[in-house]
Design an enzyme around this catalytic site. Structure first.
Site, PDB file in Angstrom:
ATOM      1  CB  SER A  60      -0.898   0.023   1.231  1.00 54.98           C
ATOM      2  OG  SER A  60      -1.671  -1.142   1.291  1.00 54.98           O
TER       3      SER A  60
HETATM    4  N1  SAH Z   1       0.098  -4.944   4.225  1.00 54.82           N
HETATM    5  C1  SAH Z   1       0.609  -5.536   3.019  1.00 54.82           C
HETATM    6  C2  SAH Z   1      -0.368  -5.346   1.886  1.00 54.82           C
HETATM    7  C3  SAH Z   1      -0.337  -6.512   0.976  1.00 54.82           C
HETATM    8  S1  SAH Z   1      -1.651  -6.574  -0.178  1.00 54.82           S
HETATM    9  C4  SAH Z   1       1.992  -4.990   2.726  1.00 54.82           C
HETATM   10  O1  SAH Z   1       2.439  -4.065   3.440  1.00 54.82           O
HETATM   11  O2  SAH Z   1       2.653  -5.488   1.832  1.00 54.82           O
HETATM   12  C5  SAH Z   1      -2.786  -7.656   0.613  1.00 54.82           C
HETATM   13  C6  SAH Z   1      -2.334  -9.045   0.911  1.00 54.82           C
HETATM   14  O3  SAH Z   1      -3.456  -9.759   1.419  1.00 54.82           O
HETATM   15  C7  SAH Z   1      -1.827  -9.843  -0.293  1.00 54.82           C
HETATM   16  O4  SAH Z   1      -0.536 -10.304  -0.033  1.00 54.82           O
HETATM   17  C8  SAH Z   1      -2.832 -10.996  -0.411  1.00 54.82           C
HETATM   18  O5  SAH Z   1      -2.262 -12.201  -0.856  1.00 54.82           O
HETATM   19  C9  SAH Z   1      -3.349 -11.110   1.017  1.00 54.82           C
HETATM   20  N2  SAH Z   1      -4.651 -11.753   1.170  1.00 54.82           N
HETATM   21  C10 SAH Z   1      -5.753 -11.629   0.375  1.00 54.82           C
HETATM   22  N3  SAH Z   1      -6.762 -12.400   0.846  1.00 54.82           N
HETATM   23  C11 SAH Z   1      -6.288 -13.009   1.971  1.00 54.82           C
HETATM   24  C12 SAH Z   1      -6.854 -13.930   2.904  1.00 54.82           C
HETATM   25  N4  SAH Z   1      -8.099 -14.385   2.797  1.00 54.82           N
HETATM   26  N5  SAH Z   1      -6.080 -14.334   3.946  1.00 54.82           N
HETATM   27  C13 SAH Z   1      -4.807 -13.892   4.088  1.00 54.82           C
HETATM   28  N6  SAH Z   1      -4.217 -13.044   3.231  1.00 54.82           N
HETATM   29  C14 SAH Z   1      -4.946 -12.596   2.187  1.00 54.82           C
END
Ligand code: SAH
Length: 209
Positions: A60
């Site tokens: 993000s």
């Molecule tokens: N806070 C993270 C943002 C990553 S984007 C950062 O700083 O990099 C969101 C993430 O959520 C992705 O890696 C995606 O694979 C994960 N995600 C999506 N659905 C999910 C679920 N049901 N359980 C766990 N992770 C999930």
């Protein structure tokens, strides 16, 4: 490129964007955001964009990380936080400076592996990573002083409200094309829900891969 000056500029921009919690600004000034993205993109790490982190996922933009961190910082107890969507671990590293223990869940195995190594290298030792579908939370370790979801749920995840301690906050994006940041707070009795700004996150997906 990834100098202290670039990082200082990011902090100044966050301040101008309305982030006022000095502890959050200090923490974000300490964490090397360039270490969380591909080397080829490191020079863009401190700009206010989301960036690819592989596996079709994104880190993000700094503003939204700061905003969500600031909302969580305000909870009365800083013991235990749950993060759903570990990704590259940038938000995790920030949470690890605010809370005693971070429990974080990621559904993509490759990201869990890379992020575990990265956090170890950076000396973040109070984050517990799990490879699982995090959409149901972690009832066996509840209650949490705060819960953050960093992927957009299609509907308000009401089932997670019971996993909050009193005074705890759940901060999450909701929606599909049109998303909004929201916060649910657990009071002595009942909950309040606050609608915040428009946001753009990758979707919360079921299952693991
Ligand atoms: N806070 C993270 C943002 C990553 S984007 C950062 O700083 O990099 C969101 C993430 O959520 C992705 O890696 C995606 O694979 C994960 N995600 C999506 N659905 C999910 C679920 N049901 N359980 C766990 N992770 C999930």
């Amino acid at each position: 490129m990834t100098s202290v000056r670039t990082r200082t500029r990011m902090i100044e921009r966050l301040r101008a964007q309305g982030i006022s919690n000095e502890n959050i600004l200090t923490i974000m000034g300490q964490i090397p955001r360039h270490a969380f993205v591909d080397e080829a993109l490191a020079h863009k790490a401190y700009d206010d964009f989301s960036l690819p982190i592989g596996f079709a996922q994104t880190i993000s933009q700094p503003y939204i990380v700061a905003r969500m961190s600031e909302l969580l910082y305000a909870v009365p107890k800083h013991n235990k936080v749950l993060e759903i969507g570990t990704g590259c671990g940038y938000q995790t590293a920030i949470l690890a400076k605010i809370f005693k223990t971070v429990h974080t869940i990621e559904r993509i195995a490759g990201l869990v592996r890379n992020t575990r190594d990265r956090l170890n290298t950076l000396g973040v030792h109070n984050a517990r990573l799990r490879h699982a579908d995090g959409s149901k939370g972690l009832p066996e370790l509840a209650p949490f002083d705060a819960i953050i979801i960093t992927a957009a749920a299609p509907i308000v995840p009401e089932h997670l409200m019971d996993q909050l301690s009193i005074g705890g906050r759940l901060v999450f994006p909701v929606g599909d094309a049109d998303q909004e940041l929201r916060m649910i707070e657990r009071l002595d009795e009942g909950f309040t829900e606050t609608r915040l700004e428009k946001v753009k996150f990758v979707p919360l997906l079921p299952g693991i891969s």
